[in-house]
Scaffold this active site. Structure first.
Site, PDB file in Angstrom:
ATOM      1  N   TYR A   1     -11.207   7.816 -14.789  1.00 50.65           N
ATOM      2  CA  TYR A   1     -11.573   6.610 -14.068  1.00 50.65           C
ATOM      3  C   TYR A   1     -11.967   5.586 -15.152  1.00 50.65           C
ATOM      4  CZ  TYR A   1     -13.296   3.138 -11.013  1.00 50.65           C
ATOM      5  OH  TYR A   1     -13.538   1.916 -10.269  1.00 50.65           O
TER       6      TYR A   1
ATOM      7  N   ASP B   1       0.764  -1.114  -0.099  1.00 49.75           N
ATOM      8  CA  ASP B   1      -0.096   0.109  -0.154  1.00 49.75           C
ATOM      9  C   ASP B   1       0.797   1.063  -0.056  1.00 49.75           C
ATOM     10  OD1 ASP B   1      -3.220   0.327   0.584  1.00 49.75           O
ATOM     11  OD2 ASP B   1      -1.922   2.177   1.210  1.00 49.75           O
TER      12      ASP B   1
ATOM     13  N   ASP C   1       4.420   3.362  -3.958  1.00 52.16           N
ATOM     14  CA  ASP C   1       3.649   3.776  -4.830  1.00 52.16           C
ATOM     15  C   ASP C   1       3.475   3.003  -6.342  1.00 52.16           C
ATOM     16  OD1 ASP C   1       2.381   5.345  -6.932  1.00 52.16           O
ATOM     17  OD2 ASP C   1       3.035   7.418  -6.106  1.00 52.16           O
ATOM     18  N   VAL C   2       2.403   2.222  -6.515  1.00 52.77           N
ATOM     19  CA  VAL C   2       2.345   1.405  -7.766  1.00 52.77           C
ATOM     20  C   VAL C   2       2.539   2.065  -9.141  1.00 52.77           C
ATOM     21  CG1 VAL C   2       0.669  -0.149  -6.384  1.00 52.77           C
ATOM     22  CG2 VAL C   2      -0.162   1.680  -7.887  1.00 52.77           C
TER      23      VAL C   2
ATOM     24  N   ASN D   1      -4.748  -4.636  -7.285  1.00 50.07           N
ATOM     25  CA  ASN D   1      -6.000  -4.237  -6.710  1.00 50.07           C
ATOM     26  C   ASN D   1      -5.922  -2.711  -6.371  1.00 50.07           C
ATOM     27  OD1 ASN D   1      -8.512  -4.620  -5.237  1.00 50.07           O
ATOM     28  ND2 ASN D   1      -7.101  -3.749  -3.683  1.00 50.07           N
TER      29      ASN D   1
ATOM     30  N   LYS E   1     -10.096   2.097 -16.297  1.00 50.70           N
ATOM     31  CA  LYS E   1     -10.810   0.683 -16.190  1.00 50.70           C
ATOM     32  C   LYS E   1     -10.870   0.080 -17.641  1.00 50.70           C
ATOM     33  CE  LYS E   1     -10.459   0.534 -11.935  1.00 50.70           C
ATOM     34  NZ  LYS E   1      -9.602  -0.324 -11.047  1.00 50.70           N
TER      35      LYS E   1
END
Length: 251
Positions: free
Chosen positions: A153, A36, A60-61, A87, A157
């Protein structure tokens, strides 16, 4: 124990669906590398697991150096990565395109699609060496339709679903399964503001009321699907997108 002795990296594990996945996987024997961007929540997740195996990583992804560090440390500690759950995600609060700043666009894209790409790329080499692995991407009903978010967003996605399908096409023959979970309205910290009087969105309220389930989903209900896709029972499933949405997509 469906995931006995398997090593799973789960991003966004500090709360919500990621924490529920971590708990579900740990309860089924997996060692979880909980990731996370925030220190305290992900440490709390590992504390809740209380399995003596799992570890926390802050990253930080959307930053390649962070991603590469997490995967390298996982390989050093455990020797392999069996499962990756991409996720981590962020909302854009239904911001329309003409109000979407460069900063908002880049943040949403960085976390929601660059992150899954970076983590997938980092684990693919060790998975290819073993000819075995599972990648599960958290997509959304917004991977199929408009109205579940704003311009950034929804675009991000849609991209997650495209990435899922291409990875499945490219790597399925090499023993790596890649699938997506597409949640509907799930009650998490990320969506909590939509449940407050000042944050309620009429479109969301109407959509949920119209679903067969007629309610918000629970993080655990997404985790159950993740457990199934991670396990051997799903060995013949490649490139699929599972809507866990209370029937939102039915109309």
């Amino acid at each position: 124990m469906k995931l006995d002795k398997r090593i799973a990296i789960i991003t966004g594990a500090g709360s919500g669906m990621g924490r529920a996945m971590a708990q579900e996987f740990s309860a089924n024997g997996a060692t979880v590398v909980a990731v996370d961007v925030r220190d305290e929540p992900v440490l709390e997740t590992v504390k809740l697991l209380d399995d003596g195996r799992s570890v926390a990583e802050t990253a930080d992804v959307s930053v390649r150096a962070d991603v590469d560090r997490v995967v390298a440390r996982t390989l050093e500690r455990f020797g392999r990565v069996d499962i990756l759950c991409n996720n981590a995600g962020v909302l854009d609060d239904y911001t329309p395109a003409h109000e979407t700043t460069d900063e908002l666009w880049n943040r949403i894209m960085g976390v929601n699609i660059t992150g899954p790409f970076l983590f997938s790329r980092a684990v693919l080499t060790p998975m290819l060496a073993r000819r075995k692995g599972v990648i599960i991407n958290t997509a959304s009903i917004s991977s199929f339709v408009a109205g579940g978010g704003g311009a950034a967003y929804t675009s991000s996605k849609h991209a997650v679903l495209g990435l899922t399908r291409q990875l499945a096409f490219d790597y399925g023959k090499h023993g790596i399964r890649v699938n997506a979970i597409c949640p509907g309205a799930i009650q998490t910290g990320m969506t909590g503001h939509l449940l407050t009087p000042e944050g309620r969105n009429p479109h969301v309220d109407a959509a949920i009321a119209a679903t067969p389930a007629g309610r918000w989903g629970k993080p655990e209900e997404i985790a159950h699907m993740a457990l199934f896709l991670a396990g051997d029972e799903a060995d013949f499933i490649h490139g699929a997108a599972f809507a866990v949405d209370g029937g939102w997509l039915l109309p």
